[in-house]
Each structure stands twice: as C-alpha cells, then as structure tokens.
Design an enzyme around this catalytic site. Structure first.
Site, mmCIF file in Angstrom:
data_model
loop_
_atom_site.group_PDB
_atom_site.id
_atom_site.type_symbol
_atom_site.label_atom_id
_atom_site.label_comp_id
_atom_site.label_asym_id
_atom_site.label_seq_id
_atom_site.Cartn_x
_atom_site.Cartn_y
_atom_site.Cartn_z
ATOM 1 C CB SER A 165 -0.959 -0.034 1.184
ATOM 2 O OG SER A 165 -1.925 0.984 1.046
ATOM 3 C CG ASP A 324 -2.767 -0.255 -2.296
ATOM 4 O OD1 ASP A 324 -2.741 0.913 -1.859
ATOM 5 O OD2 ASP A 324 -3.312 -1.185 -1.667
ATOM 6 N NE ARG A 327 -5.375 4.168 3.822
ATOM 7 C CZ ARG A 327 -4.930 2.950 4.081
ATOM 8 N NH1 ARG A 327 -4.297 2.270 3.154
ATOM 9 N NH2 ARG A 327 -5.099 2.420 5.278
ATOM 10 C CD GLU A 424 -9.925 2.339 7.187
ATOM 11 O OE1 GLU A 424 -10.117 1.694 8.228
ATOM 12 O OE2 GLU A 424 -9.023 2.085 6.382
ATOM 13 C CE LYS A 438 -7.528 0.739 2.822
ATOM 14 N NZ LYS A 438 -7.614 -0.522 3.577
#
Length: 612
Positions: A165, A324, A327, A424, A438
């Site tokens: 990530s 990645d 987000r 989140e 997500k």
C-alpha cells in the site's frame, strides 16, 4: 506467524539452525549470497535482524521490509506463506480445485534482494498450480480493490494481493481475501499461520515458476475484469448530462503507483473529461522518487506537484490515490488561493451525504430506508450516525479496519439489506458495494461527479461540507500519532491508563476534562454497558481505549497493526444548528493537548511526535 520458540535452545543455536535451513532452501541467488556473506563476516547483529523472528501472519496478512531471512519479505517467505495458505484452503473448501483463487500485485520492487510484487505473485501462483488449483493471475499491475472484486465476480475461494500500500519503498506485503470478497478476520489468520509453520520446506516445484506459463490452470482475468468493473461502476453515475457539460477541472496523482490508467478509465465511464495527470508521478516507480512517504494521508508534502500542476492548468480540485489505489485524498482550492486538503472524516461526510442524496432521488419510497445501512469504523467521525438519525436509515460502527466493514457489509447484503456507503478516517471509502473493501478508483470518480454537480449550484466542496455540518451538527475531528518502536514501552503506557489511580482504576479526568465513559477493546471492558462488557469484538493482541468526555468529546488511543505508531483520534460533536466551529476547534485542541500531556506523556515514554 509467531516467533519460533526457543524450546530451551540458546538464541545462537536457534539462529544457527534457522540460517542452516535457509542455506538449504533458498534458491534466490541474491538473498542466499547475502546470508552467506553475513555468516562469513560473523555479523551476528545483521543475522539477528534477518532471522530474529518469523514474519507474523495476521488478519492483514504480511507486511515487512524486503530482504533476506525469515523476518523479511522475499521469495522463500512468500513460498512458505503460500504453501500454508494453500493447505488451509484445501481444508476449508472441498471445491477449491474447481473454483480456484485470484492473485494480483502492485509495482513494488527491491533490486538488491531480487524481490518484487510481480515475482512474489508468480511464485504464489506456482504454489497453487503445482497442487492442481486454478489461478486467475493478472498479467499486469492492478489496484488492490480489483482482487476482492474478482473474488466476488468469479465466485472464487480466495484472493491474494501483493502490496504494501502506502508503506515506505523497501516494504512489501501479502494481503488475503476470503470467498465472501472481504479481507480475512480471525480465526482464519491463526489457522493460516499454523499451516505455514507446518509447511516451511519448499515443495518440489516451488521455485519453477516457468511451469505456470503453459499450464491450463493459469487464467488471465485482466481484460474481462477490467470491463466488468467499469460496467458495474457506471451504475453509480447519477448525473451523466452534468458530467458531459462540466467546466470543473481536475488534477490526479497516482503517487508513482498503479492508479493512473484505472482513474482515467473511471472518468471515461462517467462521461467526464479525464483529469490532468501529474507527469512526474503518473507512471509506476518503486523508488517513489518525488515524495518522502508515498502516502497521501501525510497531506500537503505529497501533493506539492499536484498543486503546481493544478495552478498551471487552472484546476480547482486535486484527487490523489495511494500507490495501490485503495485510498483517496481530495484537495480543493479555496477563494483565498490556499489549498484545503480534506481529512478522511470530511470526505466521508461529503460522500455519505452525496450517496444518500442520490439514492433518495432514485428511491421515492421512504419505507426502503428501514433496510438501508451505512458503516464506519469506531475511530472515524460519527457524522454518518447524525445523518442516519435525522434521515431514518441505519448506521453501524465496526472495529477499525475495512476487514470488519467488508465482512459486516456482506452479512447485511446477504440479509437483503442495502449497504450504501462505508468509510474510515484513514481516507478509505467503499462507495460501491460490489467491492467489499476500500476503493480509491470509484471514490475518485464519484468525488469528481459530486464536485461537478455542486458547481451547477455554484457550490464548492467546502461550502457543501459546511452545509452538512449546519444541517446535521458540527463534527470536528483531530487525529495524529506518536512513533514508538519499543513494544514494552507501548504496553507500559496503556497499563498506566488502566491503573491510573492505583490498581484497576481508569482515569476520571484528563486535565480539566471530565471523563463520562470508558471502553477498552483490549480487555473487553465498557462502563456504559449494563454488564460492563464491550459489544464490539475485543483483541488482546492490540491496544485500544476510547474515552468519552462530559463535553461531548470522544477520544480513542490505539496501536497500529502495520506501523510503529500509537495513534489517537479525537472528535467533538455538536447538535444540529449554527454552532461556532471556531470555538469547537479551540476546545478540541485543548482536549487533544491534555490527552498528549496526561495520557501519552511523551517525555516520560520517550515518544517521537509526528513530523510536520
């Protein structure tokens, strides 16, 4: 995987055994030579770092630096992990050989140890194919959400994503999804961990990844899944005619990761003009040369090049994915000329409001509200709760992390409910429940449509956010962290909070702020419940305490599962109506300062504050 037990052996003997085993099993020339060199030099300190403890497999899978030895991500530890995962799946699914699994990867690479996400993905595929299990291996990099999407779409038994990530460039990771399309939760992590320990010796064909290329068990889902994903995404486009006409300009950065092509395609699927890409950051580059940390959550530093391009092209909005692309960060140019980076909670409020408003326009039948849900994690803003209370749908909070929201969303969907949105505060958003995790690609294009729609009403994102707070009540949040590399210190800090005024007494106040309730999800204590037992699941392996204050403030302190951080999240919620946000901000800042001073005690525990 827990550290191997000594079993009475001295540390040196255990180290010798681990290294001897490594020399027998490792077929990667670079990591093998590195270990041989350390042995020849008698470099016990470095050997200790490489072989100190086996990588721990948790619900987030693996995450560690790439390099030699059982403590790092490398060819051999990936083979061992996959062998254990394979045996565990064989026990769980009688139809594994009919259904198979999906594997994808990001663009990370570590030339000095020969490790890369692509290489690890191929080795993982080799392990499964050698056991007669079909593998859907993407031929090129994809965003992380494409793995859970593929599990659900093709009805597979599991998914693996090789990614770290937004971690620093030397790290890599191994993330696992279950057959329900959500990340694994306990007890699967323990079962997999045990199976790894029982399957450490590489199987005969483990290293021969060339054998998969001609195997009829290898499938490349890239083209069909790409097509299916963007077709599904189109269902979340509510204002195609607005999108075609909009004058709002966007800049996008994928921060040297995988997001560029996918966000371009998402914009086309919504009939939006694709965003201007930051040229220095649009192509994947495992060195992440233009940023200190490849994490858009770190705020303006990561977005410097985006702001420069936006100023040049007269774009008002910046969209930033992490490497990645699961987000998303959003920034908007204010009338003052300043850039405002929205927090995860603020963007959560905007997207939650937007998805509800768009749903309401399509569904005039108010009785459908009783089956509609939104979710967020317990450390995220309670703004969705306020919207749900006023509008009449359900809101639920889960433990921290999308593994909990994804699994809960699947349970609700299976009961015939509609899950409209989950988020989140760590800039993670699930806007489309066809991905139970997500997804920064769908969140980017939905944010762009929201901005385009608001522009037709002469509203900015900032103005709409203010309108949401006026209508549903101001929710002011502040989150940060301290860095601490010593587990014992972290334990002492939290034990001190549990024994604040003597044995087994939590604090009654924090400075001048009176505490009205305490929930400890490490021990399972919650004094707001009649039986004093917490409703949410507890976990002894991580620290997490939430304090509710008499002034309407809530603050949570917790350890991070993937980084050496003690995090805190604080929020002040006001009832609907025109509160004074500046006064609320001042009070929240005072509360946060008190928490830092009295509960963290950074001098006493030698904690490093977040670098600005």
């Amino acid at each position: 995987m827990a550290a191997a037990e000594d079993g009475g052996l001295g540390e040196n003997t255990r180290l010798d055994q681990e290294t001897a085993q490594w020399l027998r099993w490792d077929k990667n020339f670079l990591t093998l030579e590195a270990v041989k060199r350390l042995i020849a030099e008698g470099n016990k300190e470095e050997l200790g770092k490489c072989f100190g403890a086996r990588l721990e497999f948790g619900t987030a899978g693996l995450r560690a630096a790439m390099g030699p030895g059982i403590s790092h991500m490398n060819d051999l530890t990936v083979i061992q992990t996959t062998q254990g995962f394979c045996r565990y799946l064989e026990k769980q699914f009688s139809d594994l050989k009919q259904k198979g699994i999906v594997i994808s990867f990001d663009a990370r690479a570590h030339p000095s140890s020969g490790g890369s996400s692509r290489r690890f993905a191929r080795l993982a595929a080799t392990t499964f194919i050698s056991q007669g299990i079909p593998v859907y291996l993407f031929s090129d990099i994809t965003p992380t959400p494409f793995v859970p999407f593929t599990v659900s779409r093709l009805k597979l038994c599991a998914g693996i994503m090789i990614t770290a990530s937004h971690n620093p460039k030397q790290d890599n990771g191994y993330k696992v999804y279950w057959d329900n399309g959500a990340q694994i939760i306990s007890p699967h992590d323990k079962g997999i961990s045990q199976a790894i320990e029982e399957n450490l010796e590489p199987w005969p064909q483990a290293w021969d990844d060339s054998l998969i290329d001609s195997s009829p068990l290898l499938h490349n889902p890239s083209a069909s899944i790409n097509n299916d994903y963007f077709e599904d995404l189109k269902k979340y486009c509510f204002h195609r005619s607005v999108n075609r006409e909009t004058k709002v300009k966007f800049v996008h950065t994928s921060v040297h990761g995988v997001g560029h092509n996918f966000v371009q395609s998402a914009f086309k699927a919504f009939d939006l003009v694709p965003p201007e890409a930051v040229p220095e950051q649009k192509d994947p580059d495992p060195e992440f040369p233009t940023v200190k940390y490849p994490n858009p959550e770190e705020g303006k530093g990561v977005l410097t090049l985006s702001f420069a391009l936006a100023d040049k092209t007269k774009a008002r909005i910046v969209l930033a994915n992490d490497p990645d692309a699961d987000r998303l960060a959003v920034a908007e140019k204010q009338d003052s000329g300043e850039w405002r980076v929205f927090s995860g909670n603020e963007l959560g409020a905007l997207l939650g409001w937007w998805l509800f408003t768009s749903w309401k326009e399509k569904n005039q039948d108010r009785s459908a509200l009783k089956d509609m849900y939104m979710l967020s994690s317990t450390v995220s803003s309670k703004i969705l709760r306020a919207i749900a209370l006023k509008e009449g749908f359900h809101f639920e909070e889960t433990l921290t992390g999308f593994k909990w929201m994804g699994n809960r969303a699947k349970q609700l969907i299976d009961q015939g409910k509609t899950v409209l949105f989950a988020f989140e505060e760590a800039i993670g958003y699930m806007c489309c429940p066809f991905v139970l995790d997500k997804d920064g690609v769908s969140a980017a294009v939905i944010s762009a449509e929201l901005a385009s729609f608001l522009a037709t009403k002469n509203l900015s994102l900032s103005q709409q956010l203010k309108a949401i707070y006026v209508e549903y009540g101001y929710h002011i949040t502040k989150a940060s962290y301290f860095i601490c590399h010593d587990q014992d210190t972290i334990k002492k800090l939290f034990e001190n909070l549990r024994n604040y005024d003597g044995k087994n007494n939590y604090p009654k106040a924090c400075g001048k702020f009176e505490i009205s309730a305490i929930r400890d999800l490490t021990t399972g204590y919650d004094d707001s419940q009649p039986d004093k037992k917490a409703v949410l699941p507890t976990s002894k392996s991580s620290q997490m305490i939430t304090f509710t204050f008499a002034n309407g403030g809530v603050a949570t302190m917790r350890t991070s599962g993937t980084e050496p951080k003690i995090k805190y999240y604080a929020e002040l919620c006001a009832p609907p109506g025109n509160s004074d946000p500046e006064q609320l901000k001042k009070e929240l800042n005072e509360l946060v300062s008190a928490i830092e001073e009295h509960f963290f005690q950074p001098q006493k525990y030698n904690l490093q504050p977040k670098a600005d």
